[in-house]
Design an enzyme around this catalytic site. Structure first.
Site, mmCIF file in Angstrom:
data_model
loop_
_atom_site.group_PDB
_atom_site.id
_atom_site.type_symbol
_atom_site.label_atom_id
_atom_site.label_comp_id
_atom_site.label_asym_id
_atom_site.label_seq_id
_atom_site.Cartn_x
_atom_site.Cartn_y
_atom_site.Cartn_z
ATOM 1 N N VAL A 201 31.683 -30.764 29.689
ATOM 2 C CA VAL A 201 31.750 -29.421 29.121
ATOM 3 C C VAL A 201 31.641 -29.508 27.602
ATOM 4 C CG1 VAL A 201 33.103 -27.299 28.938
ATOM 5 C CG2 VAL A 201 33.240 -28.677 31.020
ATOM 6 N N LYS A 202 30.866 -28.594 27.046
ATOM 7 C CA LYS A 202 30.753 -28.484 25.585
ATOM 8 C C LYS A 202 31.495 -27.245 25.135
ATOM 9 C CE LYS A 202 27.186 -27.696 22.032
ATOM 10 N NZ LYS A 202 25.720 -27.671 21.789
#
Length: 290
Positions: A201-202
Site C-alpha cells: 500500500v502507498k
C-alpha cells in the site's frame, strides 16, 4: 542415454526440520512463487526496502513540470531506482527493456485534472500487464470519496486478475480535498486495501501516529513523496517514515522537480537502504549537488 556406470546413491537424508526459506516482506510469505519473485523486483531482498521513482503523473496531469521530456528527466535517474512507477505509454516509449528495474504499472485512470479524479476505471488489461512483464499493478482507492465503491471494485478486480497471473497489486490511498489527512483516516484506508487483497500500500506520512498505520496494516507500506517541498524537508519525512515502519519511499516530484534530481535520489537511497539520518542524507545531497 545417460551414463549409468557411476550412478551414486544419495546420502544426505538426515532428519530434522528443513532450513526455512522465509521471505523479506511482511504478510506475503504465503503468496505464490511468481508473486514473491515479482515483489523481489520492487523491494530489495537484502533489506526488504524499496526506493521507487514515480513519474506516472502525466496520466491525469499531462506534461507537468519536470516531466516535459521523459527521455531527458527520467532516463538518467533509472539506474538509481529500485522500481519505476509509470504508465504503459511511458514504459513503451521511453524506458529501455534492458534497464532491469521492476515496473509498477499504473493500471487505473480516466478523469483528468479537469474532472473529478475519483471517477477512475481500470485502464490496463491483465494481458497487457503480462506482456509488459509488470512487477506490480498500481490502482488508486478513494476511501470516503464520491466514487469509493467503484475504486474499491477496481482494486478487487485487479487483485483477482493478479492472483491468477502472479502479479501483485499496489493500492494507492488517494485523498480528496475535503478529507482530513490524519492517522485515523489512513489506518482505515490502508487496512481496507490490505484486507481486500493489496500486496502493498502507498500512503502519505503523517506527523502524529504514523507508526499506528504501519503497525495496523498487515502488508508493507510505502510512503508517497507528495507535493514538492525543500529537499531537507523531504528527506526528514522519508527518515521519519522509515523509522516508524515504512518499507520504502515512492518519490516523484521531490526528485524530478529538484534542481539536482540525481543527487536527491542518491540521498533518498541513503535514508532507505544505508541507514542514514535525514541530516546525513542532506549533507550527501549538498555534496553531490556541487
Amino acid at each position: 542415454m545417460a551414463d549409468l556406470d557411476d550412478l551414486r546413491e544419495g546420502t544426505d537424508y538426515s532428519a530434522g526440520a528443513p532450513v526455512p526459506a522465509g521471505f523479506h516482506l511482511k504478510g506475503l510469505a504465503g503468496q505464490d512463487w511468481g508473486m514473491r519473485a515479482r515483489l523481489s523486483r520492487v523491494f530489495d531482498p537484502r533489506d526488504g526496502k524499496t526506493v521507487m521513482l514515480a513519474f506516472d503523473h502525466g496520466y491525469f496531469q499531462g506534461p507537468t513540470s519536470g516531466l516535459e521530456r521523459l527521455d531527458r528527466s527520467i532516463l538518467p535517474l533509472v539506474p538509481q531506482a529500485d522500481a519505476l512507477m509509470c504508465t504503459r505509454g511511458a514504459l513503451r516509449t521511453t524506458i529501455p527493456a534492458e534497464s532491469g528495474k521492476g515496473v509498477v504499472l499504473r493500471a487505473s485512470g480516466g478523469p483528468s485534472v479537469l474532472k473529478d479524479l475519483s471517477d477512475e476505471q481500470i485502464a490496463v488489461s491483465i494481458d497487457d500487464a503480462v506482456r509488459l512483464d509488470a512487477a506490480a499493478l498500481a490502482v488508486q482507492v478513494f476511501v470516503g470519496g464520491e466514487h469509493e465503491t467503484q475504486s474499491i471494485k477496481n482494486l478487487t478486480t485487479l487483485v483477482d486478475q493478479g492472483q491468477a497471473t502472479g502479479i501483485p497489486v499496489l493500492a494507492v490511498t488517494a485523498v480528496g480535498r475535503d478529507m482530513v489527512r490524519d492517522a485515523r483516516y489512513f489506518r482505515l484506508s490502508t487496512r481496507i486495501a490490505a484486507e481486500l487483497g493489496a500486496a502493498f500500500v502507498k500512503t502519505y506520512y503523517v506527523e502524529e501516529g504514523f507508526e499506528t498505520i504501519t503497525s495496523a496494516c498487515p502488508v508493507p507500506i510505502v510512503i508517497a513523496g507528495g507535493k514538492k517541498v525543500e529537499e531537507q524537508e523531504a528527506l526528514r519525512i522519508a527518515y521519519r517514515a522509515m523509522q516508524e515502519g515504512a518499507a520504502g519511499v515512492d518519490m516523484g516530484r521531490n526528485v524530478f522537480q529538484s534542481e539536482h534530481p540525481a543527487a536527491m535520489l542518491s540521498a533518498v537511497r541513503g535514508v532507505v537502504h544505508d541507514g542514514m539520518t535525514d541530516a546525513e542524507a542532506f549533507e550527501l545531497f549538498q555534496t553531490l549537488a556541487h
